[in-house]
Motif scaffolding. Structure first.
Motif, PDB file in Angstrom:
ATOM      1  N   THR A  24      35.979  44.315  40.748  1.00 47.23           N
ATOM      2  CA  THR A  24      36.268  43.207  41.734  1.00 47.23           C
ATOM      3  C   THR A  24      36.354  42.122  39.792  1.00 47.23           C
ATOM      4  O   THR A  24      36.820  41.416  39.983  1.00 47.23           O
ATOM      5  CB  THR A  24      34.592  42.777  42.292  1.00 47.23           C
ATOM      6  OG1 THR A  24      34.407  43.581  43.685  1.00 47.23           O
ATOM      7  CG2 THR A  24      34.726  40.860  42.393  1.00 47.23           C
ATOM      8  N   TRP A  28      38.633  40.130  39.031  1.00 49.83           N
ATOM      9  CA  TRP A  28      38.940  38.702  39.122  1.00 49.83           C
ATOM     10  C   TRP A  28      39.420  37.980  38.009  1.00 49.83           C
ATOM     11  O   TRP A  28      39.932  36.859  37.098  1.00 49.83           O
ATOM     12  CB  TRP A  28      37.429  38.352  39.257  1.00 49.83           C
ATOM     13  CG  TRP A  28      37.247  38.331  40.730  1.00 49.83           C
ATOM     14  CD1 TRP A  28      38.073  38.435  41.837  1.00 49.83           C
ATOM     15  CD2 TRP A  28      35.899  38.258  41.150  1.00 49.83           C
ATOM     16  NE1 TRP A  28      37.787  37.968  43.007  1.00 49.83           N
ATOM     17  CE2 TRP A  28      35.929  37.809  42.623  1.00 49.83           C
ATOM     18  CE3 TRP A  28      34.869  36.878  40.723  1.00 49.83           C
ATOM     19  CZ2 TRP A  28      34.619  37.383  43.356  1.00 49.83           C
ATOM     20  CZ3 TRP A  28      33.681  36.581  41.644  1.00 49.83           C
ATOM     21  CH2 TRP A  28      33.804  36.955  42.927  1.00 49.83           C
ATOM     22  N   TRP A  32      42.466  35.645  37.189  1.00 50.32           N
ATOM     23  CA  TRP A  32      41.924  34.368  36.692  1.00 50.32           C
ATOM     24  C   TRP A  32      42.761  33.694  36.059  1.00 50.32           C
ATOM     25  O   TRP A  32      43.403  32.328  36.237  1.00 50.32           O
ATOM     26  CB  TRP A  32      40.401  34.608  36.303  1.00 50.32           C
ATOM     27  CG  TRP A  32      39.942  33.037  35.925  1.00 50.32           C
ATOM     28  CD1 TRP A  32      39.882  32.339  35.185  1.00 50.32           C
ATOM     29  CD2 TRP A  32      39.507  31.938  36.713  1.00 50.32           C
ATOM     30  NE1 TRP A  32      39.011  31.517  34.775  1.00 50.32           N
ATOM     31  CE2 TRP A  32      39.116  30.941  36.788  1.00 50.32           C
ATOM     32  CE3 TRP A  32      39.245  31.878  38.057  1.00 50.32           C
ATOM     33  CZ2 TRP A  32      38.375  29.625  36.613  1.00 50.32           C
ATOM     34  CZ3 TRP A  32      39.217  30.618  39.046  1.00 50.32           C
ATOM     35  CH2 TRP A  32      38.352  29.964  38.160  1.00 50.32           C
ATOM     36  N   ASN A 178      35.307  39.213  48.025  1.00 51.78           N
ATOM     37  CA  ASN A 178      35.736  40.088  46.339  1.00 51.78           C
ATOM     38  C   ASN A 178      37.574  39.562  46.405  1.00 51.78           C
ATOM     39  O   ASN A 178      37.546  40.116  45.317  1.00 51.78           O
ATOM     40  CB  ASN A 178      34.627  41.327  46.075  1.00 51.78           C
ATOM     41  CG  ASN A 178      33.509  41.240  45.945  1.00 51.78           C
ATOM     42  OD1 ASN A 178      33.108  40.000  45.740  1.00 51.78           O
ATOM     43  ND2 ASN A 178      32.731  42.022  46.623  1.00 51.78           N
ATOM     44  N   VAL A 354      43.337  38.936  46.657  1.00 53.66           N
ATOM     45  CA  VAL A 354      42.164  38.461  45.562  1.00 53.66           C
ATOM     46  C   VAL A 354      42.582  36.502  45.058  1.00 53.66           C
ATOM     47  O   VAL A 354      41.613  35.763  44.378  1.00 53.66           O
ATOM     48  CB  VAL A 354      41.948  39.130  44.799  1.00 53.66           C
ATOM     49  CG1 VAL A 354      43.173  39.327  43.400  1.00 53.66           C
ATOM     50  CG2 VAL A 354      40.708  39.199  43.221  1.00 53.66           C
ATOM     51  N   LEU A 358      40.375  33.991  44.839  1.00 54.43           N
ATOM     52  CA  LEU A 358      39.686  33.135  44.012  1.00 54.43           C
ATOM     53  C   LEU A 358      39.825  31.448  44.567  1.00 54.43           C
ATOM     54  O   LEU A 358      39.319  30.373  43.543  1.00 54.43           O
ATOM     55  CB  LEU A 358      40.991  33.646  42.483  1.00 54.43           C
ATOM     56  CG  LEU A 358      40.082  34.647  42.094  1.00 54.43           C
ATOM     57  CD1 LEU A 358      41.408  35.028  41.085  1.00 54.43           C
ATOM     58  CD2 LEU A 358      39.145  34.363  41.664  1.00 54.43           C
TER      59      LEU A 358
END
Length: 370
Positions: A24, A28, A32, A178, A354, A358
């Motif tokens: 995760t 991320w 991101w 997640n 994901v 986010l």
């Protein structure tokens, strides 16, 4: 309101260890920058076999008591780590505690993820007579740790309820999955994988991940004993030898593939008629979501986070732990409805991504005031 672009993530678990937490954090961090255009620096406890890259800060570490596979990092702030817009701690141990102190010292918000149910594995590491007291200690510690942060994210509603009701933490907590990389985990042609590992056409059931006592894989072996199902177990762990002995003792057709390279996982999931998941200790169960994203329905125990992660009659079916007849019924029904379930699994891909996670995480960051 904070327009959050730069994040500092603190974790006691990181590469080269491969598990749901490290997966995760890596995902991320990668997404991101794409999603927000900012940075997500990582502070972690160093382990042999991995060197820190740009934006990663390793801390000297020692072996974790009772958990020899893991390390505890020096609870310090590494040189060169600039003040972020928000701190996100992923573990409640020494590095996580350092993250909370860093956030308070720099006057920035701190968010924590509730990834792991600490007390669920106590019985594997201490004598039976000490289990109740160690569990109470775990609960008290988790409560104290999470009440020090500004917001908690939990991957499922089960994990959130556990933190608020069982642990008793007085915190603001939001469910944020997640998420998985749906660009990578997608339906693919299963034939090359089946041929490479000499697997039959079906019915083919499977699991990938840690082979540990807490995963309850003996139940999956017992469920296929006496049937024409083939069970394919990928991964490895301390229970591997006992699982092989169990399969031989009950005359179950179980194929042990060992550790698979990450690149093979979409092929593995796509080759299965159903993914089986008898582990009652998950806070999310990422492998179930990966299988779903590959169009493979899941037969899971009706416990823990799998109550949320496996949608009854849509992405698979659940059964009561320990009930082999119900387990076998869930397998039969999943196989009988395979085409319908596979189609519904594929339709859920966006919700599993994901990127969707986010978006939610970014809103939480932005809503936190300095």
């Amino acid at each position: 309101m904070v327009d959050t672009d730069d994040v500092a993530a603190f974790t006691d678990l990181y590469l080269p260890t491969v598990n749901g937490v490290t997966y995760t954090i890596v995902l991320w961090r990668d997404r991101w920058q794409r999603y927000r255009g900012g940075t997500m620096n990582i502070v972690f406890a160093e382990m042999d076999g991995y060197e820190a890259c740009d934006g990663e800060f390793s801390l000297p570490s020692v072996g974790a008591p009772l958990y020899p596979r893991y390390r505890l990092g020096l609870p310090a702030i590494p040189d060169g780590l600039e003040t972020p817009d928000v701190v996100h701690v992923h573990t409640p141990f020494t590095v996580g505690a350092a993250g909370v102190r860093f956030a308070r010292k720099r006057d920035v918000p701190v968010v924590a993820s509730y990834h792991t149910l600490l007390e669920d594995r106590v019985h594997q590491h201490v004598p039976e007579s000490l289990v109740p007291s160690f569990k109470r200690t775990c609960r008290a510690y988790e409560q104290a740790f999470f009440e020090r942060v500004d917001h908690v994210t939990a991957p499922t509603s089960f994990a959130r309820r556990h933190l608020l009701e069982h642990i008793g933490a007085d915190v603001e907590a939001t469910v944020v999955s997640n998420g998985i990389d749906t660009e990578f985990f997608r339906p693919v042609d299963p034939e090359p994988f089946r041929n490479r590992y000499d697997l039959p056409d079906g019915p083919l059931l499977g699991y990938t991940g840690r082979h540990g006592p807490e995963k309850n894989l003996e139940e999956a072996i017992d469920a296929v004993a006496g049937t024409d199902y083939v069970l394919v177990l990928a991964g490895d762990g301390p229970a591997r030898e006992s699982l092989e002995a169990r399969a031989e003792a009950v005359d179950a057709d179980v194929r042990f593939l060992g550790f698979l390279e990450r690149e093979e996982l979409p092929d593995f999931y796509s080759a299965l008629d159903a993914f089986v998941f008898p582990s009652p200790v998950e806070t999310q169960g990422l492998v179930a979501l990966e299988a779903t994203a590959c169009g493979t329905p899941v037969v899971a125990v009706d416990a823990g986070a799998l109550v949320d992660s496996v949608i009854e009659g849509e992405t698979g079916y659940r059964y009561d732990s320990g009930d082999l007849e119900e387990f076998r019924w869930a397998i039969r029904r999943t196989l009988a409805e395979g085409d319908r379930l596979a189609d519904l699994c594929r339709r859920r891909r966006r919700m599993l991504s994901v990127d969707h996670s986010l978006e939610q995480l970014g809103r939480i960051y932005d809503d936190l005031e300095r």
